[in-house]
Write an enzyme that holds these catalytic residues in place. Sequence first.
Site, mmCIF file in Angstrom:
data_model
loop_
_atom_site.group_PDB
_atom_site.id
_atom_site.type_symbol
_atom_site.label_atom_id
_atom_site.label_comp_id
_atom_site.label_asym_id
_atom_site.label_seq_id
_atom_site.Cartn_x
_atom_site.Cartn_y
_atom_site.Cartn_z
ATOM 1 N N ARG A 194 -32.906 -59.647 -7.084
ATOM 2 C CA ARG A 194 -32.334 -58.943 -7.235
ATOM 3 C C ARG A 194 -32.317 -58.878 -5.602
ATOM 4 N NH1 ARG A 194 -37.196 -57.954 -9.928
ATOM 5 N NH2 ARG A 194 -37.118 -56.972 -12.350
ATOM 6 N N LYS A 225 -17.776 -55.065 -1.583
ATOM 7 C CA LYS A 225 -17.165 -55.686 -2.663
ATOM 8 C C LYS A 225 -17.666 -56.847 -3.364
ATOM 9 C CE LYS A 225 -14.180 -51.113 -3.587
ATOM 10 N NZ LYS A 225 -12.301 -51.591 -3.940
ATOM 11 N N GLU A 262 -1.135 -58.030 1.043
ATOM 12 C CA GLU A 262 -3.043 -56.845 1.701
ATOM 13 C C GLU A 262 -2.573 -57.014 3.224
ATOM 14 O OE1 GLU A 262 -5.027 -56.459 -0.280
ATOM 15 O OE2 GLU A 262 -5.152 -57.190 -2.287
ATOM 16 N N LYS A 314 -9.554 -53.111 7.745
ATOM 17 C CA LYS A 314 -10.346 -52.188 6.404
ATOM 18 C C LYS A 314 -12.402 -52.115 7.049
ATOM 19 C CE LYS A 314 -12.180 -54.242 3.022
ATOM 20 N NZ LYS A 314 -11.550 -54.958 1.440
ATOM 21 N N GLU A 335 -16.313 -46.034 -1.409
ATOM 22 C CA GLU A 335 -15.436 -45.714 -2.013
ATOM 23 C C GLU A 335 -15.618 -44.455 -2.716
ATOM 24 O OE1 GLU A 335 -12.087 -48.450 -3.587
ATOM 25 O OE2 GLU A 335 -12.808 -47.636 -5.403
ATOM 26 N N ARG A 340 -11.765 -45.119 1.098
ATOM 27 C CA ARG A 340 -11.822 -46.306 0.690
ATOM 28 C C ARG A 340 -11.035 -46.661 -0.517
ATOM 29 N NH1 ARG A 340 -16.446 -51.163 0.963
ATOM 30 N NH2 ARG A 340 -15.256 -51.910 0.158
ATOM 31 N N ASN A 392 -6.674 -48.972 -1.902
ATOM 32 C CA ASN A 392 -5.920 -49.063 -3.640
ATOM 33 C C ASN A 392 -4.618 -49.483 -3.400
ATOM 34 O OD1 ASN A 392 -8.293 -50.238 -4.602
ATOM 35 N ND2 ASN A 392 -9.379 -47.956 -4.494
ATOM 36 N N HIS A 412 -2.333 -51.897 -5.983
ATOM 37 C CA HIS A 412 -3.749 -52.300 -6.531
ATOM 38 C C HIS A 412 -3.744 -51.476 -7.977
ATOM 39 C CE1 HIS A 412 -4.932 -53.897 -2.801
ATOM 40 N NE2 HIS A 412 -5.386 -54.846 -3.631
ATOM 41 N N HIS A 468 -3.244 -53.863 -10.718
ATOM 42 C CA HIS A 468 -4.054 -54.565 -11.664
ATOM 43 C C HIS A 468 -3.379 -54.499 -13.304
ATOM 44 C CE1 HIS A 468 -7.907 -53.543 -8.768
ATOM 45 N NE2 HIS A 468 -6.974 -55.097 -8.316
ATOM 46 N N HIS A 505 -3.052 -62.781 -7.084
ATOM 47 C CA HIS A 505 -3.660 -60.980 -6.899
ATOM 48 C C HIS A 505 -2.509 -60.906 -5.988
ATOM 49 C CE1 HIS A 505 -6.308 -56.849 -6.015
ATOM 50 N NE2 HIS A 505 -5.666 -58.343 -5.219
#
Length: 362
Positions: free
Chosen positions: A123, A145, A187, A229, A239, A243, A247, A250, A254, A267
Amino acid sequence: MRVETQRVNLGERSYDIHVGSEILDGVGAVCRDLGLGRNAAVVTNTTVGPLYYDRVAASLTTAGFAPHRIDIPDGEGYKNSEILNGVYDELIRAGLTRDAFIVALGGGVVGDLAGFAAATYLRGVPFVQVPTTLLAQVDSSVGGKTGINHPRGKNLIGAFYQPRGVVIDVDTLATLPEREYLGGMAEVVKYGAVLDQEFFAFLEENAARLLGREREVLVRVIGRSVALKASVVEEDEREAGLRAVLNYGHTLGHAVETLTGYARFLHGEAVAIGMVQAATVAERRGLCSEEDAGRIVALIRTLGLPTELPEFPAAAYREALLRDKKSRDGGLDFVLNRGVGAYAIVRLPDLSEVLEICSIGR
Protein backbone atom coordinates in the site's frame (compact mmCIF):
# COMPACT_ATOMS: atom_id res chain seq x y z
CA MET A 1 29.76 22.42 -12.03
CA ARG A 2 27.08 23.77 -9.72
CA VAL A 3 23.99 21.77 -8.87
CA GLU A 4 20.60 23.34 -9.50
CA THR A 5 17.94 22.37 -6.97
CA GLN A 6 14.28 22.86 -7.70
CA ARG A 7 11.71 22.42 -4.95
CA VAL A 8 8.31 20.95 -5.81
CA ASN A 9 6.01 22.42 -3.18
CA LEU A 10 3.19 20.01 -2.40
CA GLY A 11 2.84 20.31 1.36
CA GLU A 12 3.82 17.10 3.09
CA ARG A 13 4.58 15.54 -0.32
CA SER A 14 7.13 18.23 -1.25
CA TYR A 15 10.50 17.15 -2.62
CA ASP A 16 13.68 18.43 -4.26
CA ILE A 17 14.93 17.86 -7.79
CA HIS A 18 18.74 18.01 -8.06
CA VAL A 19 20.15 18.73 -11.53
CA GLY A 20 23.89 18.75 -12.22
CA SER A 21 26.94 17.00 -13.59
CA GLU A 22 28.86 14.23 -11.78
CA ILE A 23 26.21 13.87 -9.05
CA LEU A 24 25.23 10.22 -9.56
CA ASP A 25 27.57 9.18 -6.76
CA GLY A 26 25.56 11.41 -4.42
CA VAL A 27 22.34 9.37 -4.63
CA GLY A 28 23.09 7.61 -1.35
CA ALA A 29 23.68 10.88 0.49
CA VAL A 30 20.37 12.26 -0.84
CA CYS A 31 18.54 9.17 0.40
CA ARG A 32 20.29 9.39 3.77
CA ASP A 33 19.28 13.03 4.13
CA LEU A 34 15.69 12.00 3.44
CA GLY A 35 15.80 9.62 6.40
CA LEU A 36 14.79 6.57 4.38
CA GLY A 37 14.88 3.00 5.74
CA ARG A 38 17.90 0.72 5.45
CA ASN A 39 16.75 -1.59 2.62
CA ALA A 40 16.53 -0.30 -0.93
CA ALA A 41 15.35 -2.00 -4.11
CA VAL A 42 17.02 -0.51 -7.17
CA VAL A 43 14.79 -1.13 -10.19
CA THR A 44 16.71 -0.73 -13.42
CA ASN A 45 16.78 -2.31 -16.86
CA THR A 46 19.13 -4.54 -18.80
CA THR A 47 20.66 -1.56 -20.62
CA VAL A 48 21.10 0.97 -17.82
CA GLY A 49 21.99 -1.53 -15.09
CA PRO A 50 25.39 -2.52 -16.53
CA LEU A 51 26.27 1.16 -16.96
CA TYR A 52 25.24 2.74 -13.68
CA TYR A 53 23.94 0.25 -11.12
CA ASP A 54 27.34 -0.38 -9.50
CA ARG A 55 27.89 3.34 -8.89
CA VAL A 56 24.44 3.86 -7.43
CA ALA A 57 24.71 0.69 -5.31
CA ALA A 58 28.12 1.77 -4.01
CA SER A 59 26.71 5.18 -3.15
CA LEU A 60 23.81 3.60 -1.27
CA THR A 61 26.10 1.17 0.56
CA THR A 62 28.46 3.96 1.60
CA ALA A 63 25.47 5.87 2.98
CA GLY A 64 24.45 2.86 5.10
CA PHE A 65 21.81 1.25 2.89
CA ALA A 66 21.49 -2.34 1.69
CA PRO A 67 20.61 -2.28 -2.04
CA HIS A 68 18.79 -5.10 -3.84
CA ARG A 69 18.92 -5.11 -7.64
CA ILE A 70 15.84 -5.75 -9.78
CA ASP A 71 16.28 -5.82 -13.57
CA ILE A 72 13.46 -5.46 -16.07
CA PRO A 73 13.69 -5.68 -19.87
CA ASP A 74 14.37 -2.48 -21.81
CA GLY A 75 11.58 -0.99 -23.89
CA GLU A 76 8.12 0.60 -23.83
CA GLY A 77 6.59 -2.76 -24.72
CA TYR A 78 7.58 -4.07 -21.28
CA LYS A 79 5.69 -1.43 -19.29
CA ASN A 80 2.92 -3.88 -18.57
CA SER A 81 1.27 -5.92 -15.84
CA GLU A 82 3.41 -9.00 -16.43
CA ILE A 83 6.66 -7.14 -15.79
CA LEU A 84 5.10 -5.26 -12.88
CA ASN A 85 4.13 -8.56 -11.24
CA GLY A 86 7.71 -9.69 -11.70
CA VAL A 87 8.89 -6.64 -9.76
CA TYR A 88 6.41 -7.45 -6.97
CA ASP A 89 7.80 -11.00 -6.90
CA GLU A 90 11.34 -9.69 -6.44
CA LEU A 91 10.30 -7.25 -3.71
CA ILE A 92 8.57 -10.05 -1.82
CA ARG A 93 11.47 -12.46 -2.39
CA ALA A 94 13.87 -9.89 -0.96
CA GLY A 95 11.68 -9.62 2.12
CA LEU A 96 11.29 -5.86 1.78
CA THR A 97 8.92 -4.34 4.31
CA ARG A 98 7.23 -0.95 4.59
CA ASP A 99 10.40 0.69 5.89
CA ALA A 100 12.19 -0.09 2.62
CA PHE A 101 12.27 2.17 -0.42
CA ILE A 102 12.64 1.89 -4.18
CA VAL A 103 15.13 3.66 -6.42
CA ALA A 104 14.07 3.97 -10.07
CA LEU A 105 17.30 3.96 -12.11
CA GLY A 106 16.59 4.32 -15.81
CA GLY A 107 14.32 6.00 -18.30
CA GLY A 108 10.61 6.67 -18.33
CA VAL A 109 9.54 3.04 -18.45
CA VAL A 110 11.60 2.20 -15.36
CA GLY A 111 10.41 5.32 -13.55
CA ASP A 112 6.72 4.81 -14.36
CA LEU A 113 6.70 1.11 -13.55
CA ALA A 114 8.90 1.30 -10.45
CA GLY A 115 6.91 4.28 -9.21
CA PHE A 116 3.65 2.37 -9.61
CA ALA A 117 5.20 -0.59 -7.81
CA ALA A 118 6.18 1.79 -4.98
CA ALA A 119 2.66 3.25 -4.89
CA THR A 120 1.04 -0.16 -4.56
CA TYR A 121 3.53 -2.50 -2.83
CA LEU A 122 2.37 -2.91 0.77
CA ARG A 123 0.00 0.00 0.00
CA GLY A 124 2.89 2.34 -0.60
CA VAL A 125 6.63 2.62 0.07
CA PRO A 126 8.86 5.66 -0.64
CA PHE A 127 10.75 5.93 -3.92
CA VAL A 128 13.46 8.08 -5.44
CA GLN A 129 13.78 8.86 -9.14
CA VAL A 130 17.21 8.67 -10.78
CA PRO A 131 16.34 9.25 -14.46
CA THR A 132 19.02 8.47 -17.04
CA THR A 133 17.28 9.54 -20.27
CA LEU A 134 16.49 13.07 -21.35
CA LEU A 135 12.80 12.26 -21.68
CA ALA A 136 12.63 11.00 -18.11
CA GLN A 137 14.77 13.83 -16.74
CA VAL A 138 12.62 16.64 -18.10
CA ASP A 139 9.23 14.99 -17.87
CA SER A 140 8.24 11.62 -16.43
CA SER A 141 10.46 11.69 -13.32
CA VAL A 142 8.78 14.88 -12.08
CA GLY A 143 5.18 15.17 -10.96
CA GLY A 144 4.25 11.79 -9.57
CA LYS A 145 2.53 10.16 -12.55
CA THR A 146 3.19 6.43 -12.36
CA GLY A 147 1.67 3.53 -14.22
CA ILE A 148 1.72 0.91 -16.91
CA ASN A 149 0.27 0.51 -20.38
CA HIS A 150 -2.69 -1.62 -21.39
CA PRO A 151 -2.96 -3.25 -24.82
CA ARG A 152 -5.83 -0.87 -25.58
CA GLY A 153 -4.12 2.34 -24.53
CA LYS A 154 -1.07 4.00 -23.02
CA ASN A 155 -0.87 4.68 -19.27
CA LEU A 156 -4.45 3.58 -18.66
CA ILE A 157 -3.49 1.94 -15.33
CA GLY A 158 -1.63 4.01 -12.76
CA ALA A 159 -1.58 6.32 -9.78
CA PHE A 160 -0.45 9.77 -8.75
CA TYR A 161 2.40 9.05 -6.34
CA GLN A 162 5.12 11.59 -5.72
CA PRO A 163 8.77 10.58 -5.32
CA ARG A 164 10.69 11.56 -2.21
CA GLY A 165 13.41 13.08 -4.37
CA VAL A 166 14.84 13.25 -7.89
CA VAL A 167 18.54 13.13 -8.81
CA ILE A 168 19.35 14.14 -12.40
CA ASP A 169 22.95 13.70 -13.57
CA VAL A 170 23.28 15.07 -17.11
CA ASP A 171 26.41 12.96 -17.61
CA THR A 172 24.21 9.88 -18.00
CA LEU A 173 23.07 11.35 -21.30
CA ALA A 174 26.52 10.71 -22.77
CA THR A 175 25.67 7.00 -23.12
CA LEU A 176 22.15 7.59 -24.41
CA PRO A 177 21.63 6.50 -28.04
CA GLU A 178 21.16 9.44 -30.39
CA ARG A 179 17.60 8.57 -31.29
CA GLU A 180 16.50 8.40 -27.65
CA TYR A 181 18.31 11.62 -26.84
CA LEU A 182 16.56 13.45 -29.67
CA GLY A 183 13.25 11.94 -28.62
CA GLY A 184 13.67 13.58 -25.22
CA MET A 185 14.05 16.94 -26.91
CA ALA A 186 10.40 16.81 -27.90
CA GLU A 187 9.35 17.28 -24.26
CA VAL A 188 11.82 20.16 -23.92
CA VAL A 189 10.30 21.88 -26.96
CA LYS A 190 6.85 21.35 -25.44
CA TYR A 191 7.68 23.49 -22.40
CA GLY A 192 8.83 26.38 -24.53
CA ALA A 193 6.00 26.09 -27.05
CA VAL A 194 3.20 26.42 -24.49
CA LEU A 195 4.73 27.86 -21.32
CA ASP A 196 7.80 30.04 -21.94
CA GLN A 197 8.45 32.11 -25.07
CA GLU A 198 11.95 33.14 -23.92
CA PHE A 199 12.87 29.54 -23.25
CA PHE A 200 11.65 28.57 -26.73
CA ALA A 201 13.87 31.28 -28.24
CA PHE A 202 16.81 29.98 -26.18
CA LEU A 203 16.24 26.52 -27.63
CA GLU A 204 16.20 27.93 -31.15
CA GLU A 205 19.45 29.81 -30.52
CA ASN A 206 21.21 26.89 -28.84
CA ALA A 207 19.98 23.95 -30.91
CA ALA A 208 23.50 23.15 -32.10
CA ARG A 209 24.83 23.08 -28.53
CA LEU A 210 21.98 20.82 -27.50
CA LEU A 211 22.69 18.48 -30.39
CA GLY A 212 26.30 18.44 -29.17
CA ARG A 213 25.15 17.52 -25.63
CA GLU A 214 27.14 20.31 -23.98
CA ARG A 215 26.99 19.91 -20.21
CA GLU A 216 26.42 23.54 -19.29
CA VAL A 217 23.54 24.07 -21.68
CA LEU A 218 22.00 20.74 -20.67
CA VAL A 219 21.99 21.67 -16.98
CA ARG A 220 20.33 24.96 -17.86
CA VAL A 221 17.76 23.47 -20.22
CA ILE A 222 16.87 20.53 -17.97
CA GLY A 223 16.77 22.84 -14.94
CA ARG A 224 14.35 25.20 -16.67
CA SER A 225 12.21 22.33 -17.96
CA VAL A 226 11.74 20.79 -14.51
CA ALA A 227 11.09 24.24 -13.02
CA LEU A 228 8.28 24.79 -15.53
CA LYS A 229 6.82 21.36 -14.88
CA ALA A 230 7.11 21.83 -11.11
CA SER A 231 5.17 25.10 -11.29
CA VAL A 232 2.34 23.35 -13.13
CA VAL A 233 2.30 20.34 -10.80
CA GLU A 234 2.20 22.61 -7.74
CA GLU A 235 -1.00 24.20 -9.01
CA ASP A 236 -2.64 21.04 -10.31
CA GLU A 237 -1.11 17.87 -8.90
CA ARG A 238 -3.79 15.49 -10.17
CA GLU A 239 -4.54 16.98 -13.57
CA ALA A 240 -7.88 18.51 -12.67
CA GLY A 241 -7.26 21.44 -15.00
CA LEU A 242 -4.00 23.31 -15.59
CA ARG A 243 -1.79 20.21 -15.70
CA ALA A 244 -3.49 19.18 -18.91
CA VAL A 245 -1.25 21.73 -20.64
CA LEU A 246 1.59 19.22 -20.27
CA ASN A 247 -0.30 16.99 -22.72
CA TYR A 248 0.56 19.32 -25.61
CA GLY A 249 1.41 17.04 -28.52
CA HIS A 250 0.45 13.96 -26.52
CA THR A 251 -3.12 13.52 -27.70
CA LEU A 252 -2.28 12.55 -31.26
CA GLY A 253 1.11 11.31 -30.05
CA HIS A 254 -0.51 8.66 -27.87
CA ALA A 255 -2.79 7.71 -30.77
CA VAL A 256 0.28 7.23 -32.97
CA GLU A 257 1.93 5.05 -30.33
CA THR A 258 -1.20 2.95 -29.86
CA LEU A 259 -1.80 2.45 -33.58
CA THR A 260 1.82 1.43 -34.17
CA GLY A 261 1.89 -0.94 -31.20
CA TYR A 262 4.51 1.11 -29.33
CA ALA A 263 7.06 -0.35 -31.76
CA ARG A 264 7.60 2.12 -34.60
CA PHE A 265 8.09 5.42 -32.75
CA LEU A 266 9.71 6.38 -29.50
CA HIS A 267 7.44 8.33 -27.16
CA GLY A 268 9.23 11.61 -27.86
CA GLU A 269 9.02 11.05 -31.60
CA ALA A 270 5.27 10.49 -31.35
CA VAL A 271 4.92 13.64 -29.23
CA ALA A 272 6.90 15.61 -31.82
CA ILE A 273 4.45 14.48 -34.52
CA GLY A 274 1.57 15.39 -32.21
CA MET A 275 2.97 18.88 -31.60
CA VAL A 276 3.22 19.54 -35.32
CA GLN A 277 -0.42 18.56 -35.73
CA ALA A 278 -1.46 20.62 -32.68
CA ALA A 279 0.30 23.67 -34.14
CA THR A 280 -1.56 23.07 -37.39
CA VAL A 281 -4.91 22.95 -35.58
CA ALA A 282 -3.95 26.06 -33.55
CA GLU A 283 -3.15 27.97 -36.74
CA ARG A 284 -6.41 26.91 -38.40
CA ARG A 285 -8.36 28.03 -35.33
CA GLY A 286 -6.63 31.42 -35.29
CA LEU A 287 -4.72 30.81 -32.06
CA CYS A 288 -1.33 31.29 -33.68
CA SER A 289 0.07 32.75 -36.86
CA GLU A 290 1.54 30.77 -39.71
CA GLU A 291 4.94 32.08 -38.57
CA ASP A 292 4.39 30.78 -35.01
CA ALA A 293 3.40 27.34 -36.24
CA GLY A 294 6.36 27.38 -38.61
CA ARG A 295 8.79 28.11 -35.77
CA ILE A 296 7.53 25.10 -33.82
CA VAL A 297 7.78 22.81 -36.82
CA ALA A 298 11.22 24.18 -37.76
CA LEU A 299 12.68 23.60 -34.29
CA ILE A 300 11.30 20.06 -34.21
CA ARG A 301 12.93 19.36 -37.57
CA THR A 302 16.21 21.00 -36.54
CA LEU A 303 16.35 18.66 -33.57
CA GLY A 304 16.03 15.67 -35.89
CA LEU A 305 12.50 14.66 -34.94
CA PRO A 306 9.74 13.32 -37.22
CA THR A 307 6.80 15.51 -38.23
CA GLU A 308 4.53 13.32 -40.39
CA LEU A 309 1.60 11.26 -39.14
CA PRO A 310 1.78 7.57 -40.09
CA GLU A 311 -0.96 6.50 -42.45
CA PHE A 312 -3.91 4.76 -40.84
CA PRO A 313 -7.63 5.01 -41.66
CA ALA A 314 -9.53 7.89 -40.11
CA ALA A 315 -11.66 5.38 -38.19
CA ALA A 316 -8.55 3.95 -36.52
CA TYR A 317 -7.39 7.39 -35.39
CA ARG A 318 -10.89 8.24 -34.17
CA GLU A 319 -11.05 5.07 -32.07
CA ALA A 320 -7.58 5.68 -30.60
CA LEU A 321 -8.43 9.31 -29.76
CA LEU A 322 -11.68 8.32 -28.08
CA ARG A 323 -9.72 5.99 -25.78
CA ASP A 324 -7.57 8.92 -24.67
CA LYS A 325 -7.88 9.78 -20.96
CA LYS A 326 -9.05 13.30 -21.93
CA SER A 327 -11.92 11.97 -24.01
CA ARG A 328 -15.48 12.31 -22.78
CA ASP A 329 -18.93 12.26 -24.39
CA GLY A 330 -17.47 11.53 -27.82
CA GLY A 331 -15.27 14.63 -27.83
CA LEU A 332 -11.84 15.61 -26.63
CA ASP A 333 -10.08 18.36 -24.69
CA PHE A 334 -7.22 19.36 -26.99
CA VAL A 335 -4.17 21.36 -25.85
CA LEU A 336 -3.11 23.94 -28.45
CA ASN A 337 -0.38 26.55 -28.51
CA ARG A 338 -1.49 30.18 -28.35
CA GLY A 339 1.22 31.87 -30.36
CA VAL A 340 4.54 30.61 -28.94
CA GLY A 341 4.90 30.38 -25.17
CA ALA A 342 1.21 30.27 -24.22
CA TYR A 343 -1.61 27.76 -24.53
CA ALA A 344 -5.31 27.16 -24.87
CA ILE A 345 -7.27 24.06 -23.91
CA VAL A 346 -10.02 23.73 -26.47
CA ARG A 347 -13.03 21.45 -26.25
CA LEU A 348 -13.53 19.64 -29.56
CA PRO A 349 -16.97 18.01 -29.44
CA ASP A 350 -16.50 16.49 -32.88
CA LEU A 351 -13.23 14.75 -33.74
CA SER A 352 -13.97 15.22 -37.44
CA GLU A 353 -12.42 18.70 -37.20
CA VAL A 354 -9.06 17.33 -36.06
CA LEU A 355 -9.15 14.52 -38.61
CA GLU A 356 -9.89 16.98 -41.41
CA ILE A 357 -7.31 19.62 -40.43
CA CYS A 358 -4.59 16.99 -40.01
CA SER A 359 -5.59 15.34 -43.32
CA ILE A 360 -6.14 12.01 -41.59
CA GLY A 361 -7.66 9.28 -43.71
CA ARG A 362 -7.37 11.10 -47.01
